[in-house]
Design an enzyme around this catalytic site. Sequence first.
Site: not given
Length: 377
Positions: A45, A48-49, A264, A269, A313, A346
């Site tokens: 979620h 965007t990635r 964004k 990490h 996330c 991806k």
Amino acid sequence: MAHFDVVVCGLGAMGSAAVEHLARRGKRVLGLERYAPGHDRGSSHGRTRIIRLGYFEHPSYVPLLRHAYKLWHDLEQAIGRQLLHVTGIAEIGPPDSRLVRGTLACAHLHALRHELLAAPELTRRFPAFRVPPDYIAVLQPDGGVLDVEPSIAALLALATAAGAEIRSGEAVRAVEPCAGGVRVVTDRGSVEAGAAIIATGAWMNSLLPGLAAPLRVTREVMGWFDPIDAQPFSGGRTPVFIIESRHGMHYGIPPRAGIQAGIKVAKHHHRNETVDPDACDRRVSAADETLIRAAIAEHIPAANGRLIAAKTCLYTMTPDGDFLIDRLPGAPNIIVASPCSGHGFKFAPVVGEILADLATTGATRHDIARFSLRRFG
């Protein structure tokens, strides 16, 4: 008892892609999701990635990425909607940083299109960035952005149209070998199948407690910031980016009209804190914001406006940061799929193809030796 060719447990990016591939192959497939597809409790979620070809993590990922690009475009054609937006990507850091060294190694090994920019040229072409004079950037024209929730919705819509059965709000309690295949026990009953794909992400440990891979779930934070100066980001002037600096590794996706308000930015990490996926703190604190904002203030000052929104996330990490895709030793009809470690989305369509291969034939033409369970002993 209902019987299927394959049951897919978990309908995030990987599980949804596996269901779609299996259904198109004419298999009787069931997809199970404990929440609802596209939910915000796991890893798939956040609107965007990033997608990129030169892969600092390891050169062996590049052939999979090339095929993933093709499959993303195939998916777009099938649904009549754009999901992959090519913007270019700038990967920025000191010359000896893992990010820059790894990306350049991939680019040279696989003859990928790229351009090397010194700091003055980077800031001249992309005024949003402010970096030390010794930094360099690897600019890849093929990098871009994927739409997250619409991609999962598209995969499941195509799967359903091809005959897959999708059940939301049904939690898997156990997956057990049985005569002729597997039995999947849920909070609503049991089904049997020839094979099962376990793609439950952060909940993998609880479902397969004897798994040889020591998986660790970490809490991550994504923030969307209102730029102080919108001009450097207007009209696609700024590519997506990753910056490795004294603040850690941060990635960013500029605003996109109709898709994403604000820029964004997240720290890869984040705090590196291990959490229980059912009990982790999903609130975003001022300390979380500070970890992200430190890099923005120094290296993308035009973006350093108010925080518009923030979400948590989860990463599901292997010790080496590589994917985990394999058949379970002693139970080859159970396929384990944790291909993420914080960099998996991806790859979803090609991983779905691989999982469908393993579930139906026991093998795949793709090189997945690096992702084997055997590496953990």
